[in-house]
Design a protein around this motif. Structure first.
Motif, PDB file in Angstrom:
ATOM      1  N   CYS A  50      -1.182   1.464  -4.160  1.00  0.00           N
ATOM      2  CA  CYS A  50      -2.245   0.537  -4.543  1.00  0.00           C
ATOM      3  C   CYS A  50      -3.182   0.424  -3.358  1.00  0.00           C
ATOM      4  O   CYS A  50      -2.789   0.668  -2.219  1.00  0.00           O
TER       5      CYS A  50
ATOM      6  N   GLN B 105       0.799  -1.216   0.000  1.00  0.00           N
ATOM      7  CA  GLN B 105       0.000   0.000   0.000  1.00  0.00           C
ATOM      8  C   GLN B 105       0.831   1.265   0.000  1.00  0.00           C
ATOM      9  O   GLN B 105       0.360   2.312  -0.432  1.00  0.00           O
TER      10      GLN B 105
ATOM     11  N   LEU C  49      -1.699  -2.593 -12.989  1.00  0.00           N
ATOM     12  CA  LEU C  49      -1.613  -1.970 -11.670  1.00  0.00           C
ATOM     13  C   LEU C  49      -0.219  -1.426 -11.426  1.00  0.00           C
ATOM     14  O   LEU C  49      -0.044  -0.297 -10.934  1.00  0.00           O
TER      15      LEU C  49
ATOM     16  N   GLU D 280      -4.402  -6.226  -4.261  1.00  0.00           N
ATOM     17  CA  GLU D 280      -3.484  -5.337  -4.958  1.00  0.00           C
ATOM     18  C   GLU D 280      -2.166  -5.203  -4.185  1.00  0.00           C
ATOM     19  O   GLU D 280      -1.075  -5.252  -4.760  1.00  0.00           O
ATOM     20  N   SER D 281      -2.274  -5.029  -2.859  1.00  0.00           N
ATOM     21  CA  SER D 281      -1.080  -4.904  -2.038  1.00  0.00           C
ATOM     22  C   SER D 281      -0.212  -6.150  -2.138  1.00  0.00           C
ATOM     23  O   SER D 281       1.008  -6.072  -2.322  1.00  0.00           O
TER      24      SER D 281
ATOM     25  N   ILE E  80       1.167   2.600 -10.818  1.00  0.00           N
ATOM     26  CA  ILE E  80       2.018   3.019  -9.713  1.00  0.00           C
ATOM     27  C   ILE E  80       3.292   3.679 -10.200  1.00  0.00           C
ATOM     28  O   ILE E  80       3.735   4.689  -9.651  1.00  0.00           O
TER      29      ILE E  80
ATOM     30  N   ASN F 111      -7.473   0.905  -6.745  1.00  0.00           N
ATOM     31  CA  ASN F 111      -7.790  -0.513  -6.887  1.00  0.00           C
ATOM     32  C   ASN F 111      -7.566  -0.922  -8.337  1.00  0.00           C
ATOM     33  O   ASN F 111      -7.660  -0.098  -9.252  1.00  0.00           O
ATOM     34  N   VAL F 112      -7.278  -2.187  -8.586  1.00  0.00           N
ATOM     35  CA  VAL F 112      -7.184  -2.662  -9.956  1.00  0.00           C
ATOM     36  C   VAL F 112      -8.556  -2.559 -10.612  1.00  0.00           C
ATOM     37  O   VAL F 112      -9.583  -2.818  -9.984  1.00  0.00           O
TER      38      VAL F 112
END
Length: 497
Positions: free
Chosen positions: A379, A375, A417, A384-385, A421, A440-441
């Protein structure tokens, strides 16, 4: 470099030895992973399975946080849901599928500890973190060290993954700010209350998943639903607005919220109808006690543990004080006598301006020995993390072995994703505050299809929702093909090197 599964054909035996044990060699320098949350746990697992020694540092229990209650790795402090597991129609479900192909520890533990949740993948939180903790403890190449890393890691740590998450200690946050000359942003991630199942009045409430959707381990009746009339809804919203809130500290007053995890009273402040178009929407549900009576709004509760004794209030993250929570939430029909196993709360989340500070392989441009994951990179969400931890672990292992690992294709969920970032963000074009925010994706991060589907198999033209669904399914199919090719082209040759 890593042992992975491609499609239905596994290239990793369940009990296969790590590469370094097969060759009889060990890297001179270990990878240091700081933080034992989802991202750090996944990063350590991936790097160790690639044949590199890993030292995983976790400050708990020597130093606890406001949100954690155990010293287990990958403890879930908010929801117990990994959200949709539908790989064909949902971006997070697609990310699940890609991570499974990459032998994700997080996904393996989630699958082994799932509880019914309609179309979502939800887990027994204690069983999940216990499985992660055991796997890491048992791995021959992972050493677990308890204690806080104060400030920047020692200079002789040449390969470091920082995965300290939303509750990064003040000393490390301060050191990162000084190194980057960049102030980290913050937002609040809110915790939803948990209710004892046997305190819910089922003569008012009922079991049903929205549209009766059956998900992994579910029956189509995986949520408890509590209906409201318009008068009850209006009174409830008024109480939310008037309820006593947690006071902000001076450093918290300008902290922005992330729209994906807004406190329920903040949603109520955005308009009287906001909640019934969000977490309290009444669509896809029929009250069996009064089949012809349409509810004006509905509160849903989702199973929180395998025993089915605890249910969390979906979308009810809150910064109300405890007394106000109990009084207001017991206004909900069916919860008049609710007993709360845990009340809601807030914790601060910090994250980097990653497009500016990190390179394409998540290394800090100002100090490339430091790689960030989870995170902190911007993300949002458990899956996702963990996925960013996964790729960070693979990158770090490649560096340790003197290899180069290209990024996953941007057409994949993981690649899209990662692209957001490390470079997919559009900077502001004026002198205002930076606009990079956690994400979020979602399919909006994917490159468009070269030839979007326009017709059904019978030749008739796709229309409306049919067209949207067909597009998502095509994006998902492309992603799974491309992640399999990436694995075959880059991970399998590295494994054989």
């Amino acid at each position: 470099m890593s042992f992975v599964s491609v499609g239905a054909h596994s290239t990793r035996r369940r009990n296969a030895l790590p590469l370094c044990l097969m060759t009889g060699t060990l890297p001179l320098e270990p990878i240091h992973v700081i933080g034992g949350g989802l991202a750090g746990s996944e990063a350590a697992w991936q790097a160790a399975n690639a044949g590199v020694r890993v030292i995983l540092h976790e400050m708990r229990p020597q130093r606890m946080t406001e949100a954690h209650r155990t010293d287990d790795f990958a403890e879930l402090v908010c929801s117990n849901s990994f959200r949709s597991d539908d790989a064909a129609n949902n971006a997070v479900g697609l990310l699940h599928a890609e991570m499974r192909r990459l032998s994700s520890l997080i996904m393996r533990a989630a699958d082994a500890n799932q509880v019914p949740a309609g179309g979502a993948l939800a887990v027994d939180r204690d069983g999940f973190s216990a499985a992660i903790t055991k796997a890491l403890s048992d791995h021959p190449l992972i050493e677990l060290k308890r204690g806080e890393i104060e400030g920047l890691p020692p200079d002789d740590w040449t390969n470091v993954i920082v995965a300290t998450g939303p509750l990064t200690s003040e000393s490390l946050t301060r050191a990162i700010r000084e190194l980057t000359d960049e102030k980290a942003l913050a937002f609040f991630d809110a915790i939803a209350p948990i209710v004892h199942r046997d305190s819910i009045d089922m003569s008012t409430a009922w079991f049903q998943s929205r549209y009766d959707k059956i998900g992994p381990g579910g029956t189509g009746a995986d949520y408890i639903n509590c209906p409201m009339t318009k008068e009850q809804y209006d009174d409830f919203v008024a109480a939310l607005l008037a309820g006593e809130k947690t006071d902000f500290k001076e450093w918290e007053t300008s902290t922005p919220y992330f729209d994906g995890c807004l406190p329920i009273e903040v949603m109520a402040e955005r308009g009287a109808e906001t909640l019934r178009h969000g977490p309290m929407k009444p669509v896809g549900l029929t009250n069996p006690h009064h089949p012809t009576l349409k509810a004006y709004a509905i509160v849903q509760l989702r199973q929180d543990n395998k025993l089915g004794t605890l249910y969390n209030m979906v979308g009810f993250q809150t910064k109300l004080k405890y007394g106000a929570q109990q009084r207001i939430f017991r206004m909900i029909p069916g919860l008049e006598n609710a007993e709360f196993a845990r009340l809601g709360g807030l914790h601060r989340n910090t994250f980097l301006n990653s497009p500016k500070l990190l390179d394409e392989q998540l290394r800090l441009k100002a100090s490339p020995r430091l790689r960030f994951a989870g995170q902190m990179t911007g993300c949002e969400g458990y899956v996702e993390s963990a996925s960013i931890g996964l790729i960070a672990g693979l990158y770090a292992a490649a560096d340790a072995r003197g290899l180069s690992l290209p990024s996953p294709p941007p057409t994949t969920a993981l690649g899209s994703l990662l692209g957001h970032i490390t470079g997919g963000h559009l900077e502001t074009i004026d002198s205002g505050p930076r606009s990079f925010q956690p994400m979020n994706v979602n399919f909006g991060l994917f490159p468009p299809l070269a030839n979007p589907p326009t017709r059904k198999a019978d030749g008739t033209r796709l229309r409306g929702n049919e067209k949207v669904a067909a597009k998502r399914q095509a994006l998902s199919a492309r992603a799974l093909t491309d992640i399999d090719c990436w694995i075959a082209d880059h991970l399998q040759p590295a494994m054989a090197a």
